[in-house]
Design a protein around this motif. Structure first.
Motif, PDB file in Angstrom:
ATOM      1  N   PRO A   1       1.084  -1.117  -0.481  1.00 42.24           N
ATOM      2  CA  PRO A   1      -0.202  -0.332  -0.041  1.00 42.24           C
ATOM      3  C   PRO A   1       0.856   1.288  -0.333  1.00 42.24           C
ATOM      4  O   PRO A   1       2.132   1.084   0.316  1.00 42.24           O
ATOM      5  CB  PRO A   1      -0.430  -0.136   1.260  1.00 42.24           C
ATOM      6  CG  PRO A   1      -0.036  -1.026   2.830  1.00 42.24           C
ATOM      7  CD  PRO A   1       0.918  -1.906   1.488  1.00 42.24           C
ATOM      8  N   CYS A   2       0.414   2.314  -0.317  1.00 40.96           N
ATOM      9  CA  CYS A   2       1.010   3.606  -0.655  1.00 40.96           C
ATOM     10  C   CYS A   2       0.894   3.813   0.808  1.00 40.96           C
ATOM     11  O   CYS A   2       2.147   4.433   1.636  1.00 40.96           O
ATOM     12  CB  CYS A   2      -0.220   4.997  -0.880  1.00 40.96           C
ATOM     13  SG  CYS A   2       0.934   6.481  -0.977  1.00 40.96           S
TER      14      CYS A   2
ATOM     15  N   SER B   1       2.937   3.212 -10.409  1.00 41.13           N
ATOM     16  CA  SER B   1       1.755   3.250  -9.965  1.00 41.13           C
ATOM     17  C   SER B   1       1.814   5.215  -9.271  1.00 41.13           C
ATOM     18  O   SER B   1       0.463   5.619  -9.730  1.00 41.13           O
ATOM     19  CB  SER B   1       1.944   3.311  -8.652  1.00 41.13           C
ATOM     20  OG  SER B   1       1.564   1.840  -8.759  1.00 41.13           O
TER      21      SER B   1
ATOM     22  N   ALA C   1      -5.355   3.036 -11.406  1.00 46.10           N
ATOM     23  CA  ALA C   1      -4.700   1.900 -11.520  1.00 46.10           C
ATOM     24  C   ALA C   1      -5.192   1.605 -12.790  1.00 46.10           C
ATOM     25  O   ALA C   1      -4.250   0.333 -13.287  1.00 46.10           O
ATOM     26  CB  ALA C   1      -6.317   1.107 -10.074  1.00 46.10           C
TER      27      ALA C   1
ATOM     28  N   GLU D   1       1.968   0.003  -6.186  1.00 45.33           N
ATOM     29  CA  GLU D   1       1.050   0.406  -5.086  1.00 45.33           C
ATOM     30  C   GLU D   1       0.154  -0.586  -5.561  1.00 45.33           C
ATOM     31  O   GLU D   1      -0.876  -0.496  -6.183  1.00 45.33           O
ATOM     32  CB  GLU D   1       0.671   1.741  -5.031  1.00 45.33           C
ATOM     33  CG  GLU D   1       1.465   2.567  -4.217  1.00 45.33           C
ATOM     34  CD  GLU D   1       1.086   3.674  -3.522  1.00 45.33           C
ATOM     35  OE1 GLU D   1       2.162   4.397  -3.238  1.00 45.33           O
ATOM     36  OE2 GLU D   1       0.309   4.214  -3.904  1.00 45.33           O
ATOM     37  N   MET D   2      -0.418  -1.367  -4.357  1.00 48.91           N
ATOM     38  CA  MET D   2      -1.956  -2.362  -3.956  1.00 48.91           C
ATOM     39  C   MET D   2      -2.229  -2.396  -2.812  1.00 48.91           C
ATOM     40  O   MET D   2      -1.404  -2.770  -1.549  1.00 48.91           O
ATOM     41  CB  MET D   2      -0.303  -4.116  -4.370  1.00 48.91           C
ATOM     42  CG  MET D   2      -2.176  -5.215  -4.229  1.00 48.91           C
ATOM     43  SD  MET D   2      -2.772  -5.763  -2.193  1.00 48.91           S
ATOM     44  CE  MET D   2      -1.230  -6.387  -1.759  1.00 48.91           C
ATOM     45  N   HIS D   3      -3.629  -2.596  -2.672  1.00 51.38           N
ATOM     46  CA  HIS D   3      -4.270  -2.281  -1.398  1.00 51.38           C
ATOM     47  C   HIS D   3      -5.324  -3.192  -1.444  1.00 51.38           C
ATOM     48  O   HIS D   3      -5.529  -3.708  -2.366  1.00 51.38           O
ATOM     49  CB  HIS D   3      -4.672  -0.750  -1.099  1.00 51.38           C
ATOM     50  CG  HIS D   3      -5.350  -0.214   0.438  1.00 51.38           C
ATOM     51  ND1 HIS D   3      -6.644  -0.617   0.575  1.00 51.38           N
ATOM     52  CD2 HIS D   3      -5.120   0.470   1.226  1.00 51.38           C
ATOM     53  CE1 HIS D   3      -6.375  -0.276   1.494  1.00 51.38           C
ATOM     54  NE2 HIS D   3      -6.038   0.685   2.305  1.00 51.38           N
TER      55      HIS D   3
ATOM     56  N   PRO E   1      -8.834  -1.077  -2.442  1.00 51.66           N
ATOM     57  CA  PRO E   1      -8.299   0.027  -2.794  1.00 51.66           C
ATOM     58  C   PRO E   1      -8.744   1.370  -2.227  1.00 51.66           C
ATOM     59  O   PRO E   1      -8.654   2.110  -2.403  1.00 51.66           O
ATOM     60  CB  PRO E   1      -7.905  -0.024  -4.413  1.00 51.66           C
ATOM     61  CG  PRO E   1      -7.754  -1.501  -4.311  1.00 51.66           C
ATOM     62  CD  PRO E   1      -8.728  -1.772  -3.050  1.00 51.66           C
TER      63      PRO E   1
ATOM     64  N   ALA F   1      -8.409   2.862   1.017  1.00 46.81           N
ATOM     65  CA  ALA F   1      -6.871   3.338   1.456  1.00 46.81           C
ATOM     66  C   ALA F   1      -6.973   5.101   2.092  1.00 46.81           C
ATOM     67  O   ALA F   1      -8.035   5.582   1.083  1.00 46.81           O
ATOM     68  CB  ALA F   1      -6.246   3.530  -0.176  1.00 46.81           C
TER      69      ALA F   1
ATOM     70  N   ASP G   1      -3.672   7.855  -2.379  1.00 46.67           N
ATOM     71  CA  ASP G   1      -3.268   7.370  -3.323  1.00 46.67           C
ATOM     72  C   ASP G   1      -4.520   6.524  -3.605  1.00 46.67           C
ATOM     73  O   ASP G   1      -3.842   5.302  -4.461  1.00 46.67           O
ATOM     74  CB  ASP G   1      -1.775   6.635  -3.307  1.00 46.67           C
ATOM     75  CG  ASP G   1      -1.181   8.197  -3.727  1.00 46.67           C
ATOM     76  OD1 ASP G   1      -1.724   9.096  -3.742  1.00 46.67           O
ATOM     77  OD2 ASP G   1      -0.380   7.809  -3.746  1.00 46.67           O
TER      78      ASP G   1
ATOM     79  N   GLN H   1      -5.384   4.823  -7.891  1.00 49.54           N
ATOM     80  CA  GLN H   1      -4.332   4.282  -8.268  1.00 49.54           C
ATOM     81  C   GLN H   1      -2.934   2.390  -7.836  1.00 49.54           C
ATOM     82  O   GLN H   1      -2.466   1.931  -8.279  1.00 49.54           O
ATOM     83  CB  GLN H   1      -2.232   4.966  -8.172  1.00 49.54           C
ATOM     84  CG  GLN H   1      -2.060   4.949  -7.597  1.00 49.54           C
ATOM     85  CD  GLN H   1      -0.507   6.738  -6.823  1.00 49.54           C
ATOM     86  OE1 GLN H   1      -0.919   6.993  -7.272  1.00 49.54           O
ATOM     87  NE2 GLN H   1       0.181   6.232  -6.331  1.00 49.54           N
ATOM     88  N   ALA H   2      -3.812   2.391  -6.429  1.00 51.75           N
ATOM     89  CA  ALA H   2      -3.982   1.023  -6.260  1.00 51.75           C
ATOM     90  C   ALA H   2      -4.372   0.203  -6.724  1.00 51.75           C
ATOM     91  O   ALA H   2      -5.226   0.049  -7.354  1.00 51.75           O
ATOM     92  CB  ALA H   2      -3.882   1.311  -4.101  1.00 51.75           C
TER      93      ALA H   2
END
Ligand code: PEP
Ligand code: MN
Length: 338
Positions: free
Chosen positions: A101-102, A272, A278, A299-301, A304, A307, A310, A313-314
Motif C-alpha cells: 500500500p501507499c 503507480s 490503477a 502500489e497494491m491495497h 483500494p 485507501a 493514493d 492508483q492502488a
C-alpha cells in the motif's frame, strides 16, 4: 574540459585562461585555428566549475569531457551492481516486484496487505509510515508506530520492507526496526543533507527521481550517497511532471536504457505514481520490463476504495495476481528470470 574562445580573441585573453587553468592545477593545450582558438584543459576536471572559466573575457563556451559523477558511472564499474537483500538479489538477471500500500494505516490492513503481497509472489513489500503530502491537512502517516506495524506484518511472510525516510531525525528508528531498503522520495531527491546521512550507513537505498530532475542531476544525487560509502543504491523512475493532465506524471521509459548505459546501479520503475490510475499500471509495467528495468514498485491495497492515500492508483490484490502472471512471459522472453 574544452574551452572555446570567441573569434578575434586577444593573446591577453588566452593567457588569462591559461593562468586560471594553472591555478586550478590543469594544463592548457592551445590549438589556434583560422577562425577559433580552442584550449584543451588537461587534468582532474570534476572539481572545477564551468562558471569559473565561462566568466573570463574572450571565452565563448566551456564543455566538460568527463562525467560529473564517478562512483555510480558505468565508465568506472562495468558490471551491473547486484544488491543482496536478505538473500534476494536486486539487479542482475532476476526481475523483482515490490508491492504494497501507499501508506501504513492499521495493523489489520498491513497484515492483510502482506498476505496478499506474498500470495501474489512478490519478494518485497512497500508501505509509507511517513508520507510526503501536498497538503498539511492530509494524512501524514502513522510515523514510528507505522514502522512497527509494517515490520510485524511483513515478518510473518519473510518480506523485506521498503519505506520512505523524509527526516534524518528518524533514521535511528529506521535502523531500530531494521528497514531493509530506505526510500528517498521524489521530493527529497535533492535533499543533499539527507543523501549524505544515508550515505554513511549500509542499508540499501531506493532513490526516486525528482519531479523534474534530469538524469544527470539524479545520478549526481546517487553520487552523494555513494561518496559517503553506501554503494547499495537503486534508482527508481516514477514519472516526471509535464503539461499533460490525463495522467499523474509521464513515465520516462527512455530513461531506462539511458540509465542502464550510464550507470551500473539497478533501475526500477514505479508505474503507480507515474500513471496515477490503477488501470494504467499493467501497460506501464510491461513497457518498463521491455525497456530493461530491473524491477517494479507497485502500489497494491487490500481494499483500494478505502485507501487513506493514493486510492486511485492502488491495484486490488486480484489485479496484482493477474499482472504478475502477464509479466512473467515478458520477463522470460527477454531472457531474464521472474
Ligand atoms: C511513494 O512511493 O509513496 C511516494 C510518495 O512516491 P514519490 O516520492 O515517487 O511521489
Ligand atoms: Mn503513493
Amino acid at each position: 574540459m574544452i574551452i572555446i574562445m570567441r573569434s578575434h580573441v586577444t593573446d591577453e585573453e588566452i593567457n588569462a585562461v591559461k593562468n586560471k587553468l594553472k591555478e586550478l592545477d590543469l594544463e592548457a593545450n592551445i590549438s589556434r585555428g583560422v577562425e577559433r582558438t580552442i584550449i584543451g584543459a588537461i587534468g582532474e576536471e570534476r572539481s572545477v566549475h564551468e562558471e569559473s572559466l565561462q566568466a573570463l573575457s574572450g571565452v565563448e563556451d566551456v564543455i566538460r569531457v568527463v562525467k560529473p559523477y564517478k562512483i555510480v558511472a558505468r565508465e568506472w564499474h562495468k558490471e551491473d551492481t547486484i544488491i543482496d537483500i536478505k538473500g534476494m538479489p536486486l539487479g542482475g538477471k532476476k526481475f523483482q516486484v515490490i508491492a504494497g500500500p501507499c501508506s501504513v494505516e492499521t495493523q489489520e490492513q498491513m497484515d492483510l496487505a502482506a498476505k496478499k503481497v506474498a500470495a501474489a509472489g512478490c519478494n518485497f513489500m512497500r508501505a509509507g509510515a511517513f508520507k510526503p503530502r501536498t497538503s498539511p491537512y492530509s494524512f501524514q502517516g502513522k510515523g514510528v508506530e507505522g514502522l512497527k506495524m509494517f515490520r510485524q506484518a511483513a515478518d510473518k511472510y519473510n518480506l523485506p520492507i521498503i519505506t520512505e525516510l523524509m527526516d534524518v531525525r528518524y533514521l535511528d528508528d529506521f535502523l531500530k526496526y531494521k528497514v531493509d531498503i530506505i526510500q528517498i522520495g521524489t521530493r527529497n531527491m535533492q535533499n543533499f543533507d539527507l543523501l549524505k546521512e544515508v550515505g554513511k550507513i549500509h542499508t540499501p537505498v531506493i532513490l526516486k527521481r525528482g519531479l523534474c530532475a534530469t538524469l544527470s542531476e539524479w545520478l549526481m544525487s546517487a553520487e552523494y550517497i555513494a561518496a559517503g560509502g553506501n554503494h547499495n543504491i537503486i534508482l527508481c523512475e516514477r514519472g516526471v511532471r509535464t503539461f499533460e493532465k490525463a495522467y499523474r506524471n509521464m513515465l520516462d521509459v527512455t530513461a531506462i536504457p539511458v540509465l542502464k548505459k550510464e550507470t551500473h546501479l539497478p533501475v526500477i520503475v514505479d508505474p503507480s505514481h507515474a500513471g496515477g490510475k490503477a488501470e494504467l499500471v499493467p501497460a506501464l509495467s510491461k513497457a518498463a520490463i521491455a525497456a530493461g528495468a530491473d524491477g517494479l514498485l507497485i502500489e497494491m491495497h487490500p481494499n483500494p476504495c478505502e485507501a487513506w492515500c493514493d486510492a486511485d492508483q492502488a491495484l486490488a490484490p486480484d489485479k496484482l495476481v493477474n499482472l504478475m502472471a502477464d509479466m512473467k512471459g515478458i520477463v522470460e522472453v527477454i531472457g531474464r528470470e521472474f
